[in-house]
Design a protein around this motif. Structure first.
Motif, PDB file in Angstrom:
ATOM      1  N   ILE A 177       0.710   5.480   2.158  1.00  0.00           N
ATOM      2  CA  ILE A 177       1.581   5.281   0.997  1.00  0.00           C
ATOM      3  C   ILE A 177       1.045   4.162   0.110  1.00  0.00           C
ATOM      4  CG2 ILE A 177       3.866   4.541   0.208  1.00  0.00           C
ATOM      5  CD1 ILE A 177       5.098   6.030   2.542  1.00  0.00           C
ATOM      6  N   LYS A 178       0.751   3.018   0.703  1.00  0.00           N
ATOM      7  CA  LYS A 178       0.361   1.852  -0.083  1.00  0.00           C
ATOM      8  C   LYS A 178      -1.153   1.845  -0.295  1.00  0.00           C
ATOM      9  CE  LYS A 178       1.479  -2.975  -0.597  1.00  0.00           C
ATOM     10  NZ  LYS A 178       2.331  -4.049  -0.138  1.00  0.00           N
ATOM     11  N   MET A 179      -1.575   2.237  -1.506  1.00  0.00           N
ATOM     12  CA  MET A 179      -2.996   2.295  -1.868  1.00  0.00           C
ATOM     13  C   MET A 179      -3.159   1.861  -3.317  1.00  0.00           C
ATOM     14  SD  MET A 179      -4.328   5.940  -0.311  1.00  0.00           S
ATOM     15  CE  MET A 179      -3.136   6.930  -1.211  1.00  0.00           C
TER      16      MET A 179
ATOM     17  N   LEU B  67       1.349  23.095  -0.243  1.00  0.00           N
ATOM     18  CA  LEU B  67       0.499  22.183   0.521  1.00  0.00           C
ATOM     19  C   LEU B  67       1.383  21.237   1.330  1.00  0.00           C
ATOM     20  CD1 LEU B  67      -2.246  21.021   1.277  1.00  0.00           C
ATOM     21  CD2 LEU B  67      -2.235  19.743  -0.857  1.00  0.00           C
ATOM     22  N   THR B  68       1.175  21.199   2.625  1.00  0.00           N
ATOM     23  CA  THR B  68       1.948  20.323   3.508  1.00  0.00           C
ATOM     24  C   THR B  68       1.456  18.892   3.339  1.00  0.00           C
ATOM     25  OG1 THR B  68       2.245  22.125   5.078  1.00  0.00           O
ATOM     26  CG2 THR B  68       2.618  19.891   5.906  1.00  0.00           C
ATOM     27  N   ILE B  69       2.416  17.959   3.197  1.00  0.00           N
ATOM     28  CA  ILE B  69       2.084  16.552   2.960  1.00  0.00           C
ATOM     29  C   ILE B  69       2.717  15.691   4.042  1.00  0.00           C
ATOM     30  CG2 ILE B  69       2.309  14.607   1.355  1.00  0.00           C
ATOM     31  CD1 ILE B  69       2.617  16.776  -0.897  1.00  0.00           C
ATOM     32  N   VAL B  70       1.893  14.845   4.659  1.00  0.00           N
ATOM     33  CA  VAL B  70       2.356  13.856   5.623  1.00  0.00           C
ATOM     34  C   VAL B  70       1.901  12.495   5.119  1.00  0.00           C
ATOM     35  CG1 VAL B  70       2.186  12.982   7.987  1.00  0.00           C
ATOM     36  CG2 VAL B  70       2.292  15.447   7.576  1.00  0.00           C
ATOM     37  N   LEU B  71       2.830  11.544   5.058  1.00  0.00           N
ATOM     38  CA  LEU B  71       2.511  10.196   4.612  1.00  0.00           C
ATOM     39  C   LEU B  71       2.468   9.242   5.807  1.00  0.00           C
ATOM     40  CD1 LEU B  71       4.780  10.006   1.433  1.00  0.00           C
ATOM     41  CD2 LEU B  71       2.348  10.575   1.554  1.00  0.00           C
ATOM     42  N   MET B  72       1.721   8.157   5.642  1.00  0.00           N
ATOM     43  CA  MET B  72       1.611   7.121   6.673  1.00  0.00           C
ATOM     44  C   MET B  72       1.870   5.765   6.023  1.00  0.00           C
ATOM     45  SD  MET B  72      -2.116   8.215   8.260  1.00  0.00           S
ATOM     46  CE  MET B  72      -2.976   8.061   6.694  1.00  0.00           C
ATOM     47  N   THR B  73       2.523   4.864   6.754  1.00  0.00           N
ATOM     48  CA  THR B  73       2.696   3.513   6.237  1.00  0.00           C
ATOM     49  C   THR B  73       3.039   2.546   7.355  1.00  0.00           C
ATOM     50  OG1 THR B  73       3.729   2.137   4.545  1.00  0.00           O
ATOM     51  CG2 THR B  73       5.158   3.713   5.679  1.00  0.00           C
ATOM     52  N   GLY B  74       2.664   1.309   7.145  1.00  0.00           N
ATOM     53  CA  GLY B  74       3.015   0.239   8.064  1.00  0.00           C
ATOM     54  C   GLY B  74       4.108  -0.644   7.507  1.00  0.00           C
ATOM     55  N   PHE B  75       4.661  -0.267   6.373  1.00  0.00           N
ATOM     56  CA  PHE B  75       5.642  -1.099   5.679  1.00  0.00           C
ATOM     57  C   PHE B  75       6.998  -0.395   5.632  1.00  0.00           C
ATOM     58  CE2 PHE B  75       1.455  -2.120   4.042  1.00  0.00           C
ATOM     59  CZ  PHE B  75       1.442  -3.503   4.149  1.00  0.00           C
ATOM     60  N   ALA B  76       8.025  -1.060   6.155  1.00  0.00           N
ATOM     61  CA  ALA B  76       9.365  -0.474   6.177  1.00  0.00           C
ATOM     62  C   ALA B  76       9.856  -0.151   4.769  1.00  0.00           C
ATOM     63  CB  ALA B  76      10.348  -1.408   6.876  1.00  0.00           C
ATOM     64  N   ASP B  77       9.566  -1.011   3.793  1.00  0.00           N
ATOM     65  CA  ASP B  77      10.027  -0.752   2.425  1.00  0.00           C
ATOM     66  C   ASP B  77       9.367   0.502   1.855  1.00  0.00           C
ATOM     67  OD1 ASP B  77       7.548  -2.197   2.300  1.00  0.00           O
ATOM     68  OD2 ASP B  77       7.950  -2.684   0.200  1.00  0.00           O
ATOM     69  N   GLN B  78       8.138   0.798   2.277  1.00  0.00           N
ATOM     70  CA  GLN B  78       7.462   2.005   1.813  1.00  0.00           C
ATOM     71  C   GLN B  78       8.072   3.252   2.462  1.00  0.00           C
ATOM     72  OE1 GLN B  78       5.274   1.918  -0.709  1.00  0.00           O
ATOM     73  NE2 GLN B  78       5.638  -0.281  -0.719  1.00  0.00           N
ATOM     74  N   ARG B  79       8.481   3.129   3.730  1.00  0.00           N
ATOM     75  CA  ARG B  79       9.178   4.248   4.376  1.00  0.00           C
ATOM     76  C   ARG B  79      10.479   4.530   3.638  1.00  0.00           C
ATOM     77  NH1 ARG B  79       7.454   1.856   9.246  1.00  0.00           N
ATOM     78  NH2 ARG B  79       9.480   0.948   9.661  1.00  0.00           N
ATOM     79  N   GLU B  80      11.164   3.467   3.236  1.00  0.00           N
ATOM     80  CA  GLU B  80      12.405   3.627   2.472  1.00  0.00           C
ATOM     81  C   GLU B  80      12.143   4.341   1.147  1.00  0.00           C
ATOM     82  OE1 GLU B  80      15.596   3.025   3.217  1.00  0.00           O
ATOM     83  OE2 GLU B  80      14.987   2.435   5.234  1.00  0.00           O
ATOM     84  N   ARG B  81      11.035   3.995   0.479  1.00  0.00           N
ATOM     85  CA  ARG B  81      10.683   4.650  -0.788  1.00  0.00           C
ATOM     86  C   ARG B  81      10.447   6.149  -0.595  1.00  0.00           C
ATOM     87  NH1 ARG B  81       5.647   2.858  -3.178  1.00  0.00           N
ATOM     88  NH2 ARG B  81       6.210   4.300  -4.814  1.00  0.00           N
ATOM     89  N   ALA B  82       9.972   6.520   0.569  1.00  0.00           N
ATOM     90  CA  ALA B  82       9.674   7.931   0.832  1.00  0.00           C
ATOM     91  C   ALA B  82      10.931   8.757   1.080  1.00  0.00           C
ATOM     92  CB  ALA B  82       8.722   8.053   2.017  1.00  0.00           C
ATOM     93  N   HIS B  83      12.045   8.083   1.421  1.00  0.00           N
ATOM     94  CA  HIS B  83      13.296   8.831   1.588  1.00  0.00           C
ATOM     95  C   HIS B  83      13.681   9.424   0.236  1.00  0.00           C
ATOM     96  CE1 HIS B  83      14.040   8.183   5.709  1.00  0.00           C
ATOM     97  NE2 HIS B  83      14.149   6.877   5.623  1.00  0.00           N
TER      98      HIS B  83
ATOM     99  N   PRO C  97       4.872   6.173  10.970  1.00  0.00           N
ATOM    100  CA  PRO C  97       4.822   4.705  10.903  1.00  0.00           C
ATOM    101  C   PRO C  97       3.540   4.163  11.538  1.00  0.00           C
ATOM    102  CG  PRO C  97       6.374   5.395  12.599  1.00  0.00           C
ATOM    103  CD  PRO C  97       5.865   6.650  11.935  1.00  0.00           C
ATOM    104  N   LYS C  98       2.937   3.185  10.877  1.00  0.00           N
ATOM    105  CA  LYS C  98       1.774   2.477  11.428  1.00  0.00           C
ATOM    106  C   LYS C  98       2.273   1.213  12.104  1.00  0.00           C
ATOM    107  CE  LYS C  98      -1.580   3.648   7.810  1.00  0.00           C
ATOM    108  NZ  LYS C  98      -2.396   3.006   6.761  1.00  0.00           N
ATOM    109  N   PRO C  99       1.623   0.737  13.134  1.00  0.00           N
ATOM    110  CA  PRO C  99       0.482   1.378  13.779  1.00  0.00           C
ATOM    111  C   PRO C  99       0.947   2.585  14.598  1.00  0.00           C
ATOM    112  CG  PRO C  99       1.108  -0.577  15.009  1.00  0.00           C
ATOM    113  CD  PRO C  99       1.994  -0.527  13.791  1.00  0.00           C
ATOM    114  N   PHE C 100       0.064   3.555  14.733  1.00  0.00           N
ATOM    115  CA  PHE C 100       0.374   4.745  15.506  1.00  0.00           C
ATOM    116  C   PHE C 100      -0.692   4.934  16.573  1.00  0.00           C
ATOM    117  CE2 PHE C 100      -1.524   6.018  11.394  1.00  0.00           C
ATOM    118  CZ  PHE C 100      -2.778   6.424  11.839  1.00  0.00           C
TER     119      PHE C 100
END
Length: 136
Positions: free
Chosen positions: A55-57, A76-92, A103-106
């Motif tokens: 997510i964060k790039m 197209l199937t999309i899967v996102l990755m992030t280590g930041f809780a606020d970025q996970r919230e943005r993806a909701h 969620p990172k780390p995975f």
């Protein structure tokens, strides 16, 4: 197997994930940021089975990339990755566009399980953000 576009700005994570996907038999195209990934999707006319993006790039983040890709290639199937809780919230709120957020780390096994599930179209297992966040 599958053709996967991997967008990740961290060289080490990108190489680790790419090697794991290649080892599993997938074809992997790498991009260092969302802008490059977007250009690749356009050049390839969306001919990927999966977009796996941080997510964060820089240049274009993963959410902007997901929005752009979903608008032009809704299958197209999309899967996102992030280590930041606020970025996970943005993806909701993007549940209609993305398969899930890892969620990172995975662990390698968790990543590969999520990729396999996404490619197979299996329903996403509902996990609360509180349980993903870990201890305080």
């Amino acid at each position: 197997m599958a053709k996967i576009l991997l967008a990740e700005d961290d060289d080490n994570v990108r190489e680790f994930v790419s090697r794991a996907l290649l080892h599993a038999g997938h074809e992997v195209v790498q991009a260092e940021d969302g802008g490059i990934a977007s250009e690749i999707v356009i050049a390839e006319r969306g001919r990927f089975d999966l977009l796996l993006s941080d997510i964060k790039m820089p240049v274009m983040d993963g959410i902007a990339l997901a929005l752009a890709v979903a608008a032009s290639h809704p299958d197209l199937t999309i899967v996102l990755m992030t280590g930041f809780a606020d970025q996970r919230e943005r993806a909701h709120g993007l549940e209609q566009l993305i398969y899930d957020v890892i969620p990172k780390p995975f662990t390698l096994s968790a990543l590969m399980e999520k990729v396999d599930d996404a490619l197979a179209g299996r329903p996403v297992e509902i996990v609360s953000l509180a349980s993903q966040a870990g201890p305080n």
